[in-house]
Design an enzyme around this catalytic site. Sequence first.
Site, short mmCIF file in Angstrom:
data_model
loop_
_atom_site.label_atom_id
_atom_site.label_comp_id
_atom_site.label_asym_id
_atom_site.label_seq_id
_atom_site.Cartn_x
_atom_site.Cartn_y
_atom_site.Cartn_z
N ASP A 91 0.84 -1.19 0.00
CA ASP A 91 0.00 0.00 0.00
C ASP A 91 0.88 1.25 0.00
O ASP A 91 1.80 1.36 0.81
CB ASP A 91 -0.88 -0.02 1.26
N ASP A 93 0.40 5.33 0.19
CA ASP A 93 -0.62 6.31 0.51
C ASP A 93 0.08 7.65 0.74
O ASP A 93 0.92 7.75 1.64
CB ASP A 93 -1.34 5.84 1.79
N ASP A 270 3.34 1.31 3.30
CA ASP A 270 2.82 1.16 4.67
C ASP A 270 2.98 -0.31 5.03
O ASP A 270 2.23 -1.17 4.54
CB ASP A 270 1.35 1.59 4.69
#
Length: 368
Positions: A91, A93, A270
């Site tokens: 991920d 972000d 992450d």
Amino acid sequence: MSLDVVKLFKSYYARNTVPPPSSIERREFAFSLFNSQGMFRHIAFSNGEEMNSFLREKVPQHAYYSTAYYSDPAAQDMDEKGWLGADLVFDIDVDHINTPCKVLHDTWRCRDCGAEGWGMVEKCPSCGSERLDRQTWVCDQCISVAREEILKLVDILEEDFGISRDEMYVAFSGHRGFHLHVENKLLAELDQEARRELADYVRGLGIDPDLYIVKARRGYVYRFKPDDPGWRGRIAKLLMLREEAGAELAREELRRLILECVAEARANIDEKVTMDVKRLIRLPGTLHGKTGLKVLKLTVQQLEAMDARSVLEKAIALPDEPVRVEMEKWPKRVLTSVFPDEADERTLPLYLAVYLALNGKARILGPA
Ligand SMILES: [Zn+2]
Ligand SMILES: [Zn+2]
């Protein structure tokens, strides 16, 4: 005119068919609905038609599926689901990344002293309080930074782990970044600890520069060549671009340069998402309830060929008819639009008005 988001989402699901994830019968699905608290979990479908009739009927605000495969995905108890493996997922972000455009769209206000300002701050610069109200937005520059991170990650997985890009796909999350999914039978069996090692590796954690340098006649030099495997070669390639690294250097200076190269080449993921073997993640093809944008599935090759602006344009799923929008604090840059001047009211395409209303405090006044 009040904003009827449910009607817009309903019309989207009526007009579109969401492609089912692979091995759909082994996945758990979860949804949150408009005007309803909490998450509806432990839902299973045996095929894409079932999934799509559910989406058309329930019109979820947010839709997720499990990266894990289960023998009984609908079991209410996690221990009874029968975990069979999970896709490897990363991920990225921009919430965690201080992109240069944040001063153009993010604002904060201190709850203790009332100070306010633009950009990303950890705590109040006036009084040091961490109790801040924030309004954050996303723009094409944010997505461009996230795109670069994903492409770095793909290179590391491909070059250092031999994972084929044909086993990967990318999803624009519909909000602030991307997910990279790897669907590979062997990797699916990795446990949490193995995934943590992988996450640490792509983040360049634990690299000790002293192991990468060697004493020369008057100072220190880098030990490895650009075609050496892994981080050794990756750092060598970046050092070649730096003039100062051509000469013998003081130990501290060479150490600092190496760490700068690591910071440049690492993938800013992450790690919690990668480590979680029972993660629920956004279902590509559905709409993000905080933006009205589509969760957009792309091959790595497609992402390479697109810039951030085209990613956002392709994720626009709601109509573009012009509407009048009112808001107090306008971001100066948002999605693919720029608002350099102050204004109370603007005429905007509906999809942008919906994003401003769902993610912030915009009011849609009516058709233009
Ligand atoms: Zn303050
Ligand atoms: Zn931005």
